[in-house]
Design a protein around this motif. Structure first.
Motif, PDB file in Angstrom:
ATOM      1  N   THR A   1       0.847  -1.187   0.000  1.00 50.18           N
ATOM      2  CA  THR A   1       0.000   0.000   0.000  1.00 50.18           C
ATOM      3  C   THR A   1       0.886   1.242   0.000  1.00 50.18           C
ATOM      4  OG1 THR A   1      -0.159   0.223   2.416  1.00 50.18           O
ATOM      5  CG2 THR A   1      -1.751  -1.233   1.328  1.00 50.18           C
ATOM      6  N   GLY A   2       0.437   2.264  -0.692  1.00 51.41           N
ATOM      7  CA  GLY A   2       1.128   3.550  -0.706  1.00 51.41           C
ATOM      8  C   GLY A   2       0.116   4.668  -0.553  1.00 51.41           C
ATOM      9  N   GLY A   3       0.107   5.320   0.594  1.00 49.30           N
ATOM     10  CA  GLY A   3      -0.838   6.406   0.821  1.00 49.30           C
ATOM     11  C   GLY A   3      -2.282   5.961   0.923  1.00 49.30           C
ATOM     12  N   ALA A   4      -2.527   4.700   1.273  1.00 47.80           N
ATOM     13  CA  ALA A   4      -3.905   4.233   1.479  1.00 47.80           C
ATOM     14  C   ALA A   4      -4.412   4.768   2.815  1.00 47.80           C
ATOM     15  CB  ALA A   4      -3.959   2.709   1.460  1.00 47.80           C
ATOM     16  N   GLY A   5      -5.593   5.361   2.814  1.00 48.80           N
ATOM     17  CA  GLY A   5      -6.092   6.050   3.995  1.00 48.80           C
ATOM     18  C   GLY A   5      -7.022   5.211   4.850  1.00 48.80           C
ATOM     19  N   SER A   6      -7.600   5.860   5.858  1.00 50.61           N
ATOM     20  CA  SER A   6      -8.369   5.158   6.886  1.00 50.61           C
ATOM     21  C   SER A   6      -9.669   4.562   6.371  1.00 50.61           C
ATOM     22  CB  SER A   6      -8.675   6.108   8.052  1.00 50.61           C
ATOM     23  OG  SER A   6      -9.460   7.211   7.611  1.00 50.61           O
ATOM     24  N   GLY A   7     -10.123   4.984   5.178  1.00 49.99           N
ATOM     25  CA  GLY A   7     -11.301   4.370   4.582  1.00 49.99           C
ATOM     26  C   GLY A   7     -11.021   3.031   3.935  1.00 49.99           C
ATOM     27  N   THR A   8      -9.756   2.682   3.787  1.00 49.88           N
ATOM     28  CA  THR A   8      -9.354   1.418   3.166  1.00 49.88           C
ATOM     29  C   THR A   8      -9.576   0.272   4.149  1.00 49.88           C
ATOM     30  OG1 THR A   8      -7.654   2.627   1.942  1.00 49.88           O
ATOM     31  CG2 THR A   8      -7.455   0.228   2.021  1.00 49.88           C
ATOM     32  N   VAL A   9     -10.096  -0.848   3.666  1.00 49.60           N
ATOM     33  CA  VAL A   9     -10.350  -2.020   4.494  1.00 49.60           C
ATOM     34  C   VAL A   9      -9.473  -3.171   4.004  1.00 49.60           C
ATOM     35  CG1 VAL A   9     -12.062  -3.707   5.237  1.00 49.60           C
ATOM     36  CG2 VAL A   9     -12.720  -1.310   4.965  1.00 49.60           C
ATOM     37  N   ILE A  10      -8.655  -3.716   4.913  1.00 45.27           N
ATOM     38  CA  ILE A  10      -7.868  -4.912   4.603  1.00 45.27           C
ATOM     39  C   ILE A  10      -8.067  -5.880   5.766  1.00 45.27           C
ATOM     40  CG2 ILE A  10      -5.611  -5.864   4.010  1.00 45.27           C
ATOM     41  CD1 ILE A  10      -4.730  -3.064   3.191  1.00 45.27           C
ATOM     42  N   GLU A  11      -8.687  -6.994   5.491  1.00 43.85           N
ATOM     43  CA  GLU A  11      -8.986  -7.985   6.528  1.00 43.85           C
ATOM     44  C   GLU A  11      -8.885  -9.386   5.941  1.00 43.85           C
ATOM     45  OE1 GLU A  11     -12.280  -5.464   9.160  1.00 43.85           O
ATOM     46  OE2 GLU A  11     -12.929  -7.124   7.888  1.00 43.85           O
ATOM     47  N   ASN A  12      -8.497 -10.339   6.793  1.00 47.21           N
ATOM     48  CA  ASN A  12      -8.479 -11.740   6.391  1.00 47.21           C
ATOM     49  C   ASN A  12      -7.631 -11.916   5.128  1.00 47.21           C
ATOM     50  OD1 ASN A  12     -10.482 -12.701   8.463  1.00 47.21           O
ATOM     51  ND2 ASN A  12     -11.742 -11.235   7.355  1.00 47.21           N
ATOM     52  N   PHE A  13      -6.333 -11.735   5.322  1.00 42.95           N
ATOM     53  CA  PHE A  13      -5.391 -11.731   4.201  1.00 42.95           C
ATOM     54  C   PHE A  13      -4.271 -12.730   4.459  1.00 42.95           C
ATOM     55  CE2 PHE A  13      -1.307 -10.232   2.519  1.00 42.95           C
ATOM     56  CZ  PHE A  13      -1.588 -10.339   1.169  1.00 42.95           C
ATOM     57  N   LEU A  14      -3.967 -13.537   3.435  1.00 44.43           N
ATOM     58  CA  LEU A  14      -2.859 -14.486   3.481  1.00 44.43           C
ATOM     59  C   LEU A  14      -1.826 -14.118   2.439  1.00 44.43           C
ATOM     60  CD1 LEU A  14      -1.597 -17.353   4.299  1.00 44.43           C
ATOM     61  CD2 LEU A  14      -2.811 -18.201   2.285  1.00 44.43           C
ATOM     62  N   SER A  15      -0.574 -13.974   2.879  1.00 47.67           N
ATOM     63  CA  SER A  15       0.566 -13.876   1.968  1.00 47.67           C
ATOM     64  C   SER A  15       1.346 -15.171   2.098  1.00 47.67           C
ATOM     65  CB  SER A  15       1.452 -12.684   2.347  1.00 47.67           C
ATOM     66  OG  SER A  15       2.677 -12.728   1.622  1.00 47.67           O
ATOM     67  N   PHE A  16       1.529 -15.864   0.982  1.00 43.88           N
ATOM     68  CA  PHE A  16       2.232 -17.143   1.006  1.00 43.88           C
ATOM     69  C   PHE A  16       3.447 -17.100   0.088  1.00 43.88           C
ATOM     70  CE2 PHE A  16       2.992 -21.525  -0.457  1.00 43.88           C
ATOM     71  CZ  PHE A  16       3.220 -22.128   0.764  1.00 43.88           C
ATOM     72  N   ASN A  17       4.626 -17.279   0.687  1.00 44.02           N
ATOM     73  CA  ASN A  17       5.893 -17.406  -0.043  1.00 44.02           C
ATOM     74  C   ASN A  17       6.168 -16.232  -0.981  1.00 44.02           C
ATOM     75  OD1 ASN A  17       6.134 -19.832   1.296  1.00 44.02           O
ATOM     76  ND2 ASN A  17       6.687 -21.000  -0.528  1.00 44.02           N
ATOM     77  N   SER A  18       6.126 -15.022  -0.439  1.00 40.00           N
ATOM     78  CA  SER A  18       6.629 -13.863  -1.171  1.00 40.00           C
ATOM     79  C   SER A  18       8.151 -13.872  -1.118  1.00 40.00           C
ATOM     80  CB  SER A  18       6.107 -12.570  -0.558  1.00 40.00           C
ATOM     81  OG  SER A  18       6.768 -11.449  -1.117  1.00 40.00           O
ATOM     82  N   SER A  19       8.801 -13.644  -2.241  1.00 36.18           N
ATOM     83  CA  SER A  19      10.263 -13.592  -2.230  1.00 36.18           C
ATOM     84  C   SER A  19      10.776 -12.275  -1.673  1.00 36.18           C
ATOM     85  CB  SER A  19      10.829 -13.805  -3.640  1.00 36.18           C
ATOM     86  OG  SER A  19      10.512 -12.716  -4.480  1.00 36.18           O
ATOM     87  N   ASP A  20       9.891 -11.292  -1.494  1.00 35.05           N
ATOM     88  CA  ASP A  20      10.251 -10.069  -0.794  1.00 35.05           C
ATOM     89  C   ASP A  20       9.405 -10.034   0.477  1.00 35.05           C
ATOM     90  OD1 ASP A  20      12.014  -7.714  -0.974  1.00 35.05           O
ATOM     91  OD2 ASP A  20      10.159  -6.584  -1.026  1.00 35.05           O
ATOM     92  N   ASP A  21       8.822  -8.909   0.826  1.00 31.83           N
ATOM     93  CA  ASP A  21       8.068  -8.806   2.069  1.00 31.83           C
ATOM     94  C   ASP A  21       6.681  -9.424   1.940  1.00 31.83           C
ATOM     95  OD1 ASP A  21      10.189  -7.374   3.184  1.00 31.83           O
ATOM     96  OD2 ASP A  21       9.415  -5.498   2.382  1.00 31.83           O
TER      97      ASP A  21
END
Length: 510
Positions: A252-272
């Motif tokens: 995310t870059g400059g995403a504000g308080s109205g943004t909703v991110i919930e129930n998220f899986l990151s699997f085997n990212s070669s970076d972050d």
């Protein structure tokens, strides 16, 4: 070649200081416990064709692709969505991201220039891509990518579709980027705001580094809404364009308080696993599994509260579990640039396996709050706090336990002594960094963890509930209740998800 790349904290990448990006991966660890196998299901047959969408030119029928779960119709996304659009779930159909795919055009510092575009994705949709392909939601536009607890939305690689991915695969495509108009501290023109001169740059904005065209992010709208991202998986992301020059999972870059991110899986990212640059929002229920750099990277003035987070590293790869900057003082942005990063994390469980120098590193004047956490540190030091301004900004570490090394489990750096750092962290309540871990299935509390007194996290943020336990998962039943079927299973972490293995695809009824 398109990239999201670079090395500075002013860029949509990990600052990467000391990060170990493992290209020649070690063998996958032995499954403990054995992941639940994918249920036997009928093979998928390809959909008859691609649906009609509103964007001129529409979807491109790219034929079919076959893998262990069947044969699918491939519908290639347009290079840019130019009007509100819906991507429906259709059994036997996959959406392909080829190259850079944009949602809308950049709508400027205030997010009001031109036409706003919202891309809506139905539950159960599967996207795939390869190499440097990625999707970016430009500022002033939105994505509504909302799966359900039983039908997550999956963003994955071509190798995953055709059955070539394994539990140690990574770096097979780019990732997803959400840009907004909330404030950032890293200004692309090199003129910065400070507490002493808060209006020195009234149009401070960051940049999506390495893109073929200028892609700004940030603005003056803290309440910006970049969309809703619920029940999503991003698998096998992080294509490397050059050394230290990678795309990553969710950024995310400059995403504000109205943004909703919930129930998220990151699997085997070669970076972050996740990177937050500027902006500020509340988010919860994250599973960050197998990241090869930092599991959580927070930078350039991000004001973020996260609740209920699991981060589990793969053996032999991965850097910090948290890298926190505001920004790193080695970058061109001064450490007194505002807004200064403020990151609060509640009810978390970290499993470090990489042998990296430390689990949590804070620097650059960033403010950190950790409450109700469990750290399985392995050989890693638990904390490092760099620079006196970061030490002074520490909000507190409370009701956190870890099996940290006996010698200097808390370290200082860049003008902070080990003793000063230890005094600040140990100034919190009910911590124990020589704790005997009793976790089961990596992340489920045992009697030891459940015997600890939790901290009233609601006093730090009203977003945090006051729970009766520390760690992310109180018991085995809670693992299913909280993370359940929207995750996937692997030898790195088994969730007993009915969705199946991360190396396979779920097959839903029509």
């Amino acid at each position: 070649m398109v990239a999201l790349a670079g090395c500075g904290a002013d860029e949509i990448v990990s600052p990467g200081t000391g990060g170990n990006i493992i290209i020649n991966n070690p063998p996958a660890p032995t499954p403990t416990p054995t992941p639940t196998p994918t249920p036997t299901q009928s093979l998928v047959t390809p959909a008859a064709g691609c649906p009609t969408i509103a964007t001129p030119g529409g979807l491109t029928d790219a034929g079919t692709i076959s893998g262990p779960t069947g044969t699918y119709r491939v519908c290639k996304l347009p290079a840019r969505f130019t009007t509100n659009d819906l991507l429906p779930y259709i059994r036997g159909l996959l959406y392909q991201i080829e190259g850079r795919v944009d949602v809308g055009n950049d709508r400027g510092f205030a997010g009001t220039t031109g036409t706003a575009v919202t891309l809506t994705v139905e539950p159960g949709v599967i996207f795939f891509a390869q190499q440097d392909s990625f999707l970016v939601v430009n500022r002033g536009n939105q994505i509504q990518s909302n799966g359900t607890a039983d039908r997550p939305i999956i963003w994955t690689s071509r190798d995953n579709i055709i059955g070539l991915a394994n539990d140690n695969s990574q770096q097979q495509w780019g990732g997803v980027v959400l840009l907004g108009t909330a404030p950032v501290s890293d200004c692309r023109d090199g003129v910065f705001n400070t507490a002493g001169n808060p209006n020195n740059n009234p149009t401070c904005e960051g940049r999506l580094e390495g893109a073929a065209t200028l892609t700004p992010f940030g603005g003056n709208t803290p309440t910006n809404n970049a969309g809703s991202f619920r029940f999503n998986q991003i698998r096998f992301s992080g294509f490397e364009l050059a050394p230290n020059n990678e795309l990553q999972s969710l950024t995310t870059g400059g995403a504000g308080s109205g943004t909703v991110i919930e129930n998220f899986l990151s699997f085997n990212s070669s970076d972050d696993g996740l990177e937050f640059f500027g902006g500020g929002f509340n988010a919860r229920n994250f599973a960050i599994i197998g990241a090869s750099d930092d599991s959580l990277d927070v930078d350039t003035g991000a004001l973020v509260n996260l609740d209920t987070v699991i981060a589990v590293q793969r053996s032999g790869t991965g850097d910090r579990l948290i890298e926190l900057d505001s920004p790193n003082v080695s970058d061109r942005t001064p450490s007194n640039a505002i807004p200064q990063t403020r990151f609060q994390l509640n009810n978390f469980t970290f499993v470090a396996r990489s042998g990296a120098p430390m689990v949590v590193q804070a620097r650059g004047g960033a403010a950190l709050s950790l409450t109700n956490g469990v750290i399985r540190a392995g050989t890693n030091q638990c904390f490092q706090i760099d620079e006196p301004e970061t030490l002074a900004a520490l909000i507190g570490v409370d009701s956190v336990v870890g099996n940290c090394p006996a010698t200097d489990p808390i370290r200082g750096g860049a003008g902070v002594t080990n003793a000063q750092a230890a005094a600040a962290v140990n100034g919190g309540t009910n911590n124990n960094f020589a704790f005997t871990i009793t976790l089961t299935n990596n992340v489920v509390n045992g009697d030891g963890e459940n015997g600890r007194t939790p901290f009233a996290a609601n006093s730090r943020s009203t977003f945090f509930p006051n729970r009766a336990f520390i760690g992310a998962i109180q018991n085995a039943a809670a693992l299913t209740t909280t993370f359940g079927n929207w995750t996937c299973n692997s030898s790195i972490q088994n969730f007993d998800s009915a969705t199946g293995a991360c190396t396979s695809l779920p097959v839903y009824p029509a």
